[in-house]
Design an enzyme around this catalytic site. Structure first.
Site, short mmCIF file in Angstrom:
data_model
loop_
_atom_site.label_atom_id
_atom_site.label_comp_id
_atom_site.label_asym_id
_atom_site.label_seq_id
_atom_site.Cartn_x
_atom_site.Cartn_y
_atom_site.Cartn_z
N GLY A 10 29.88 3.86 -59.74
CA GLY A 10 30.77 5.02 -59.92
C GLY A 10 31.73 4.83 -61.08
CB SER A 12 30.49 8.49 -64.71
OG SER A 12 30.67 8.90 -63.37
NE ARG A 13 32.97 12.18 -62.18
CZ ARG A 13 33.31 12.52 -60.95
NH1 ARG A 13 34.54 12.87 -60.66
NH2 ARG A 13 32.41 12.52 -59.98
CG ASP A 68 22.57 8.84 -54.07
OD1 ASP A 68 23.52 8.17 -53.60
OD2 ASP A 68 22.14 9.88 -53.55
CG ASN A 95 35.05 2.67 -58.33
OD1 ASN A 95 36.25 2.75 -58.04
ND2 ASN A 95 34.41 3.66 -58.96
CB SER A 147 41.03 4.21 -49.19
OG SER A 147 42.06 5.17 -49.03
CE1 TYR A 160 37.31 8.12 -49.55
CE2 TYR A 160 39.45 7.67 -48.55
CZ TYR A 160 38.61 7.61 -49.64
OH TYR A 160 39.04 7.04 -50.82
CB ALA A 162 34.78 6.09 -40.04
CB ALA A 163 33.28 5.23 -44.99
CE LYS A 164 36.72 4.57 -49.82
NZ LYS A 164 36.05 3.91 -50.95
P1 NAP Z 1 36.18 10.06 -58.75
O1 NAP Z 1 37.09 10.27 -59.90
O2 NAP Z 1 35.79 11.20 -57.89
O3 NAP Z 1 34.85 9.32 -59.29
C1 NAP Z 1 33.85 8.99 -58.38
C2 NAP Z 1 32.81 8.16 -59.07
O4 NAP Z 1 31.83 7.78 -58.09
C3 NAP Z 1 32.06 8.89 -60.15
O5 NAP Z 1 31.74 7.99 -61.17
C4 NAP Z 1 30.80 9.36 -59.44
O6 NAP Z 1 29.66 9.53 -60.30
C5 NAP Z 1 30.56 8.18 -58.53
N1 NAP Z 1 29.70 8.50 -57.40
C6 NAP Z 1 29.91 9.39 -56.39
N2 NAP Z 1 28.89 9.38 -55.53
C7 NAP Z 1 28.01 8.45 -55.98
C8 NAP Z 1 26.77 7.97 -55.53
N3 NAP Z 1 26.19 8.45 -54.41
N4 NAP Z 1 26.13 7.03 -56.26
C9 NAP Z 1 26.69 6.53 -57.39
N5 NAP Z 1 27.88 6.94 -57.87
C10 NAP Z 1 28.53 7.89 -57.17
O7 NAP Z 1 36.79 8.98 -57.73
P2 NAP Z 1 38.01 7.93 -57.91
O8 NAP Z 1 39.25 8.62 -57.48
O9 NAP Z 1 37.93 7.27 -59.22
O10 NAP Z 1 37.65 6.92 -56.73
C11 NAP Z 1 36.97 5.68 -56.97
C12 NAP Z 1 37.02 4.88 -55.67
O11 NAP Z 1 38.36 4.66 -55.29
C13 NAP Z 1 36.35 5.59 -54.49
O12 NAP Z 1 35.68 4.65 -53.68
C14 NAP Z 1 37.53 6.16 -53.73
O13 NAP Z 1 37.24 6.34 -52.37
C15 NAP Z 1 38.56 5.07 -53.96
N6 NAP Z 1 39.93 5.53 -53.79
C16 NAP Z 1 40.45 6.53 -54.56
C17 NAP Z 1 41.77 6.94 -54.38
C18 NAP Z 1 42.40 8.02 -55.20
O14 NAP Z 1 43.54 8.41 -54.88
N7 NAP Z 1 41.77 8.53 -56.25
C19 NAP Z 1 42.54 6.34 -53.37
C20 NAP Z 1 41.99 5.33 -52.59
C21 NAP Z 1 40.68 4.93 -52.81
P3 NAP Z 1 29.36 10.98 -61.01
O15 NAP Z 1 30.44 11.15 -62.05
O16 NAP Z 1 28.01 10.81 -61.61
O17 NAP Z 1 29.46 11.98 -59.91
#
Ligand code: NAP
Length: 252
Positions: A10, A12-13, A68, A95, A147, A160, A162-164
């Site tokens: 994950g 890409s962003r 995926d 991630n 998380s 979410y 449960a998974a985390k």
């Molecule tokens: P995000 O901006 O939504 O980016 C999600 C990333 O995961 C994207 O690169 C997406 O790829 C990829 N992805 C989603 N489903 C996938 C799959 N089935 N297979 C492969 N890649 C997949 O999320 P983020 O906020 O950066 O979060 C990153 C991690 O931090 C996550 O695990 C999230 O639960 C955790 N987190 C985030 C926060 C927060 O406040 N943002 C807080 C606590 C924990 P595409 O671009 O191709 O869709």
């Protein structure tokens, strides 16, 4: 010494992109996994290269590996790609993650399944896949992005949470299994971080979050990336099975 290779799922962003760039700056070869956002993944690749060059690591290689992570065959292919290209996997950052929020009483089976499949099964498939190469190398660093929701819960996120929380259990178990092999397994638990995942929240909710966070600001992807980079380093070899909150004090 051979150059290290890191897989960031994950990437890409958001947080994943920041982690990939930080590890590239440290001189690692990078495998950028993503699900569908090819253009965004290419942007991560360019940023990794630019930041590596700026930090004097112009010889690193960065590649893309679409897949995926909720599908076991895709996880096998991501790791196969990494091994074919670089011959080793030193760091795995699990991630990639998604949310499908709603109150428990209204949550559909589909939303529960897809979140658990992606956020829990995916990291398991990836960890299982990197075990052999890491054991052969007698070195590995696995960092799972959990998380604070997995620690303290959050209304509307039963799938979410449960998974985390499960990911934390998995981290501690795998840390015990791998401890004598030179492989450390840790989790980080971000709080509220400014990414696409949180951008859908209304501005007033964001403001109230800011007020609730003791350091009085929302986290940045870089806040998370810096800690992950440390846990991925040689110097973090005596830290395993740990869960590091990175939340500005939100869940103290
Ligand atoms: P995000 O901006 O939504 O980016 C999600 C990333 O995961 C994207 O690169 C997406 O790829 C990829 N992805 C989603 N489903 C996938 C799959 N089935 N297979 C492969 N890649 C997949 O999320 P983020 O906020 O950066 O979060 C990153 C991690 O931090 C996550 O695990 C999230 O639960 C955790 N987190 C985030 C926060 C927060 O406040 N943002 C807080 C606590 C924990 P595409 O671009 O191709 O869709």
């Amino acid at each position: 010494m051979e150059r290290k290779t890191a897989i960031v799922t994950g990437a890409s962003r958001g947080i994943g992109r920041a982690i990939a760039c930080e590890l590239a700056k440290e001189g690692m070869n990078i495998v950028i996994n993503y699900a569908s956002s090819e253009d965004a993944a290419k942007k991560t690749l360019e940023e990794c290269r630019r930041e590596a060059i700026e930090s004097g690591n112009d010889e690193i290689k960065v590649i893309l590996a679409k897949g995926d992570i909720s599908k076991v065959v895709d996880c096998e292919n991501i790791c196969k790609t990494a091994l074919e290209e670089f011959g080793r996997i030193d760091v795995l950052v699990n991630n990639a993650g998604i949310t499908r929020d709603s109150l428990a009483m209204r949550m559909s089976d589909e939303d529960f399944d897809i979140v658990v499949k992606t956020n829990l099964y995916g990291p398991f498939y990836m960890m299982r896949q990197v075990t052999r190469p890491m054991m052969k190398q007698k070195f590995g660093r696995i960092i799972n992005i959990s998380s604070v929701t997995g620690l303290i819960g959050n209304a509307g996120q039963i799938n979410y949470a449960a998974a985390k929380a499960g990911l934390i259990g998995m981290t501690k178990t795998f840390a015990r299994e791998m401890a004598t092999r030179g492989i450390t397994v840790n989790a980080v638990a971000p709080g509220f971080v400014d990414t696409d995942m949180t951008s859908a929240l209304p501005k007033d909710v964001e403001k109230s979050m800011e007020t609730a966070i003791p350091v009085k600001r929302i986290g940045t992807p870089n806040d998370i990336a810096k800690a992950v980079s440390f846990l991925a380093s040689d110097g973090a070899g005596y830290i395993t099975g740990e869960v590091l909150r990175i939340d500005g004090g939100l869940a103290i």
